[in-house]
Design an enzyme around this catalytic site. Structure first.
Site, mmCIF file in Angstrom:
data_model
loop_
_atom_site.group_PDB
_atom_site.id
_atom_site.type_symbol
_atom_site.label_atom_id
_atom_site.label_comp_id
_atom_site.label_asym_id
_atom_site.label_seq_id
_atom_site.Cartn_x
_atom_site.Cartn_y
_atom_site.Cartn_z
ATOM 1 N N GLN A 1 0.860 -1.176 0.000
ATOM 2 C CA GLN A 1 0.000 0.000 0.000
ATOM 3 C C GLN A 1 0.895 1.225 0.000
ATOM 4 O OE1 GLN A 1 -2.501 -1.484 3.382
ATOM 5 N NE2 GLN A 1 -4.208 -0.738 2.121
ATOM 6 N N SER A 2 0.419 2.300 -0.612
ATOM 7 C CA SER A 2 1.322 3.396 -0.974
ATOM 8 C C SER A 2 1.735 4.274 0.195
ATOM 9 C CB SER A 2 0.664 4.271 -2.055
ATOM 10 O OG SER A 2 0.388 3.493 -3.207
ATOM 11 N N THR A 3 0.871 4.500 1.177
ATOM 12 C CA THR A 3 1.156 5.445 2.253
ATOM 13 C C THR A 3 0.838 4.818 3.606
ATOM 14 O OG1 THR A 3 -1.070 6.397 2.201
ATOM 15 C CG2 THR A 3 0.596 7.374 0.739
ATOM 16 N N GLN B 1 -2.883 4.782 4.223
ATOM 17 C CA GLN B 1 -3.618 3.676 3.614
ATOM 18 C C GLN B 1 -3.466 2.395 4.418
ATOM 19 O OE1 GLN B 1 -2.486 3.220 -0.487
ATOM 20 N NE2 GLN B 1 -3.102 5.300 -1.062
#
Length: 402
Positions: A22-24, A27
């Site tokens: 997941q990117s961040t 998230q």
């Protein structure tokens, strides 16, 4: 794309890897459904016939745009190079990569070791031209999607900033109110601290002198308790960084500014590295709205302050500084000039009686002396003319054997 009956036994004997990303960090904490669906790919791998299934989730909270290192992706690539991985499972192509370099490198390795790429739509064999073409299109769409999302967000932020409605992080002395928007901090002590810095600068005309004056008054300045949010403060002794940041910030002049800094990209070890916060010249700011909110000073005073700071910084004619900038050692030695002159006079008086040679290298009855001796003596305030004469006398007694 292939079906289950076409997966060779040599591939099924190897290990299947489920890649979770997941990117961040936000998230990871909030988008739990996406995380759960990615971990469920373990069951998908077992349904395809794999017995040994491994999960790589080292890249949770890391972007796949290529701007940061991804240890999980590097571990996946290393595993493919050993030939022990038979399939790579991902929820979609964007989980594996958001940039073409990593995506095509992964497909190339899968094709060399005859590993499969599996998502919810089916199984892909990178060795087959049609599958390779389809995987290439999926990777391109994933990269293009990221660019579209970023462009839309930035355009929306700029449009809101042009109206002065984008809620930027505000400096100390301001606060965003839930009801009526931007305003002064209701804490009167914070307001008085900022106004005092501006009034001292009007009086002294130098940021450094303001710092010296406030330090002499035992002045304390607010600092956010958590280091970022201006909700609660710790009152600490004022520092130069606090003074100069207030004097240079146009926000205190009632000006709303957006786009004062820019990002820069450089290639490090074959990857793009982005750095943020690089200041832009005054005329290149994206948005500058005067009289946007209540200021501690007006715009004309802010411009005068910037002129004073610029003159002081470069030692121009008419500035507050007494001379051009010098290294710290040179500035410290400037205070020793009276002492050096006094010691020099003592040495010259002794030289007249001891028949010394010129100053840089001279000969006396006590032996040879150089400029090193001069500096050593000049830093000892206890040396006087009688001390030097006593040293000459000791040399005479030693030479005569007494």
């Amino acid at each position: 794309m292939t079906g289950n009956n076409l997966l060779p036994a040599t591939v099924l004997k190897r290990k299947a890897v489920v890649y979770v990303r997941q990117s961040t960090p936000g998230q990871v904490q909030n988008n739990l459904e996406s995380q759960r669906r990615q971990y469920e790919l373990v069951d998908v791998a077992r349904r395809w016939g794999f017995r040994d299934v491994d999960v790589i989730d080292d890249d949770l909270g890391r972007t796949a745009s290529g701007a940061v290192d991804r240890p999980g992706f590097e571990r996946l690539v290393s595993g493919l190079c050993t030939g022990k991985i038979g399939a790579v499972l991902c929820l979609d192509a964007s989980r594996l990569s958001r940039n073409g370099r990593d995506w095509h490198h992964l497909l190339e390795l899968c094709g060399l070791v005859e590993a499969r790429v599996i998502d919810l739509d089916g199984v892909y064999d990178p060795c087959r031209p049609n599958d390779r073409l389809l995987l290439g299109m999926k990777g391109s769409i994933s990269e293009f999607e990221l660019g579209i999302l970023r462009t839309r967000m930035l355009d929306a932020a700029r449009a809101k900033a042009r109206r002065g409605e984008l809620r930027l992080s505000v400096p100390i002395g301001y606060i965003w109110h839930r009801d009526y928007g931007l305003g002064l901090d209701p804490d009167l002590r914070v307001q008085e601290a900022i106004r005092l810095i501006f009034s001292r600068f009007r009086e002294l005309g130098s940021a450094r002198q303001v710092l010296i004056s406030l330090t002499a008054d035992n002045f304390h300045f607010p600092r956010p308790s958590d280091g970022r949010k201006t909700v609660s403060f710790d009152w600490v002794p004022v520092r130069y960084r606090s003074v100069i940041s207030i004097l240079k910030n146009p926000f205190y002049a009632g000006v709303y500014v957006y786009g004062k800094s820019e990002k820069r990209t450089e290639i490090v070890d074959g990857r793009a590295r982005k750095s943020y916060g690089h200041g832009k010249p005054f005329g290149t700011w994206d948005v500058l709205l005067q009289d946007h909110h209540e200021g501690y000073i007006d715009w004309s005073e802010f411009e005068r302050n910037q002129s004073h700071i610029a003159v002081n910084a470069f030692g121009q004619k008419g500035g507050i500084k007494s001379g051009p900038w010098r290294p710290r050692v040179a500035r410290g030695l400037a205070h020793l000039r009276p002492m050096r002159k006094a010691v020099g006079r003592c040495l010259l008086g002794a030289a007249s009686r001891a028949s010394l040679l010129p100053l840089r290298t001279y000969q006396s009855d006590a032996g040879q002396a150089t400029m090193h001796d001069f500096w050593r003596i000049s830093h000892r305030p206890c040396y006087r003319q009688r001390d030097i004469e006593g040293r000459d006398a000791d040399g005479d007694r030693g030479r005569n054997g007494s």
